[in-house]
Design a protein around this motif. Structure first.
Motif, PDB file in Angstrom:
ATOM      1  N   UNK A   1      -1.356   4.775  -7.836  1.00 10.37           N
ATOM      2  CA  UNK A   1      -0.949   3.982  -8.855  1.00 10.37           C
ATOM      3  C   UNK A   1       0.033   2.700  -8.493  1.00 10.37           C
ATOM      4  N   UNK A   2       0.383   3.009  -7.280  1.00 12.21           N
ATOM      5  CA  UNK A   2       1.297   1.948  -6.865  1.00 12.21           C
ATOM      6  C   UNK A   2       0.521   0.553  -6.265  1.00 12.21           C
TER       7      UNK A   2
ATOM      8  N   UNK B   1       0.839  -1.224   0.143  1.00  5.76           N
ATOM      9  CA  UNK B   1       0.090   0.071   0.020  1.00  5.76           C
ATOM     10  C   UNK B   1       0.784   1.310   0.034  1.00  5.76           C
ATOM     11  N   UNK B   2       0.445   2.385  -0.539  1.00  9.69           N
ATOM     12  CA  UNK B   2       1.100   3.691  -0.673  1.00  9.69           C
ATOM     13  C   UNK B   2      -0.131   4.765  -0.876  1.00  9.69           C
ATOM     14  N   UNK B   3       0.336   5.806  -0.162  1.00 10.00           N
ATOM     15  CA  UNK B   3      -0.551   6.968  -0.717  1.00 10.00           C
ATOM     16  C   UNK B   3      -0.607   7.341  -1.833  1.00 10.00           C
ATOM     17  N   UNK B   4       0.287   6.993  -2.796  1.00 11.20           N
ATOM     18  CA  UNK B   4       0.289   7.105  -4.288  1.00 11.20           C
ATOM     19  C   UNK B   4      -0.360   5.870  -5.074  1.00 11.20           C
TER      20      UNK B   4
END
Lengths: 347, 347
Positions: A54-55, A49-52
């Motif tokens: 698209x990741x 998981x990531x706040x970005x």
């Protein structure tokens, strides 16, 4: 491995014939490790998981798309084989899968693959640059997982494997279209690009169980030979698989001018016009639509698939022998069966 | 930073005028750290070696080509500032440079869509494939260097930075051509893709010197703000630099539709036909040969460069303030001068 099928029976009939008895060895291993694998899948989803946005989107395309999870299974299995009773194997298995997925994402850029695991490759959907960068993220995240785990020995094993994978991939790149490529160099390529991570994934299981050096080395040896067999079969399948079962187009290696084992065998046996064919299609990369069929014909003539599988079986034998250091157990049996399964798989 | 030049003087006159007094701050820092930097360069060359010849060949293209070594210098400088007397800073500085070089190599990878717009890739010599894989090798090698160093805390800092860099790069990718990009998002991008590694490089110097958490945090803060200033200036230079001094063509960001600070300022100020210009050239990526000149005209009108540099100077002020926790010394002075130099540089 005692009851190995003799090389004579390992040809196309095996790939195209009835389902071999060992085909579901991987399923059995997966069942034995169901709880840990479920936890690993949870860890994978949680840690990619990531706040970005698209990741996770792009990573999910590969990581969460239900691959076989062969490499993380090896970490789970070897930990169990060694009687490990903690929970560290779960995040380290996730870490192994992240490294593998990162290399797949970067391989998609490299190979301009159209199909990966039966669906459009991440590269085709999101573009080269996104594949590279999300691969980088997963790779970095894998190291963060290892740091959280806290073992410098595990970090040493997997950072070395990562460097070796890159070396193998670069070596493969430099041998592409090079007809002078030796069998030795081919084995160096697959040892780096594939077997090194299998070896590391297995060794880690022994390390967290704090097993003696000889046992960790045996696990490493099993993984290395298993990886060699696995890639030999993969390379054979690229010229002989049932396309629908494989879930990807065959002939990719041919079109990319890769000097894989079946091609090396064919080139070594070729004379006259046949030799010129390989020089043109692989050496110069000049191919027409019918060339793949012609190549397949030449390969059938020399039983390239059967000889590839025989070579793979030697590695399988060696892989199973390495496990003899451990007492017999359902897990040892399952690991041996998985090794035997590699030369029987058709996808 | 007390004697900061007021924002009014930070415009184009600064970029195009006489050499500012602080221009050689980096040279002075390099001289102060000559011995360690030489050792770092040796470590870089030694550790990027591989039996796979293309790896040192391609890596040398970037790593050994005499870059400014700004990031490794920060590790060497902060270690010295903290009175560290060992030798660990050398290999860790090499490690920081490897991570930086890996990101450069991966940044060179371009999408086919970009190529179609006629933008020449910086990796033209070796191609996409090799750039990705050699970047992977350097990244893995960086982690091997850290494992050899043996500090889990250093590994934690640099693996987190690596993940953050990838996140920043992906975020940049998703904001490309997106006219709705906010200033906040732009700062998130540069904090990730650039400032995170500056911050980590500085923090590591304090960590190996076993300084207290507050001092390590101060070094991290200095590096973060320095990195923010550095990237703001970099983005301003892409629209205002002396092309010969910069050593690369200007307008790259424009052609790639990047929403950098000068563009954000221009879009915010644009109305009518001017707004349509940005929608066409950046939003839709439809550009003609004269568009860059037109864009530069719009930017001059609102003093986009001056305002970018003013923003950068605020970060420089903050960076220097963070160092006040340390007693005055030639190294503290040199680090403050380097920060001030970032907004004076013209290349």
């Amino acid at each position: 491995m005692r009851e190995v099928i003799p090389p004579g029976n390992l040809g196309r009939d095996k790939l195209d014939g009835a389902t071999p008895v060992t085909t579901d060895a991987l399923t059995r291993l997966t069942t034995l490790l169901e709880t840990e694998l479920l936890a690993t899948n949870h860890a994978i989803v949680a840690r990619m998981d990531s706040p970005v946005a698209l990741i996770p989107q792009l990573a999910a395309h590969l990581v969460a798309s239900g691959g076989k999870r062969l490499r993380p299974l090896l970490t789970l299995a070897t930990a169990r084989l060694c009687g490990y009773e903690g929970e560290r194997q779960v995040s380290l298995a996730a870490c192994v899968e992240f490294i593998h997925t990162a290399t797949l994402l970067h391989d998609d850029v490299v190979d301009e693959s159209v199909l990966r695991r039966g669906s459009a490759s991440a590269n085709a959907v999101f573009g080269n640059k996104a594949s590279v960068l999300v691969g980088d993220f997963l790779f970095a995240r894998a190291f963060q997982l290892m740091v959280d785990d806290g073992s410098l020995e595990v970090l040493r094993i997997l950072s070395a494997a990562s460097a070796t994978i890159a070396e193998g991939e670069v070596l493969q790149l430099t041998t592409q279209n090079d007809l002078e490529t030796t069998e030795q160099k081919y084995f160096d390529v697959i040892r780096g690009k594939t077997a090194a991570l299998f070896a590391a994934a297995c060794e880690v299981g022994g390390v967290i169980a704090e097993r003696a050096a000889a046992e960790c080395a045996a696990l490493r040896s099993y993984g290395m030979d298993l990886g060699m067999a696995f890639q030999l079969v993969d390379d054979a399948l690229d010229y002989s698989a049932d396309q629908a079962l494989l879930g990807k187009t065959i002939g990719d290696d041919f079109r990319e001018g890769k000097l894989t084992y079946p091609v090396l065998l064919s080139i070594a046996a070729a004379e006259g016009e046949e030799a010129e064919f390989w020089t043109r299609t692989i050496g110069r990369g000049e191919q027409t639509e019918t060339d793949l069929e012609t190549a397949l014909g030449f390969m059938r003539k020399i039983d390239a698939t059967g000889r590839s599988l025989a070579r793979a079986d030697a590695f399988v034998t060696s892989a199973c022998a390495a496990l003899e250091i451990f007492p017999d157990s359902p897990m040892r049996q399952a690991l041996m069966d998985v090794a035997r399964y590699t030369t029987a798989r058709r996808f």
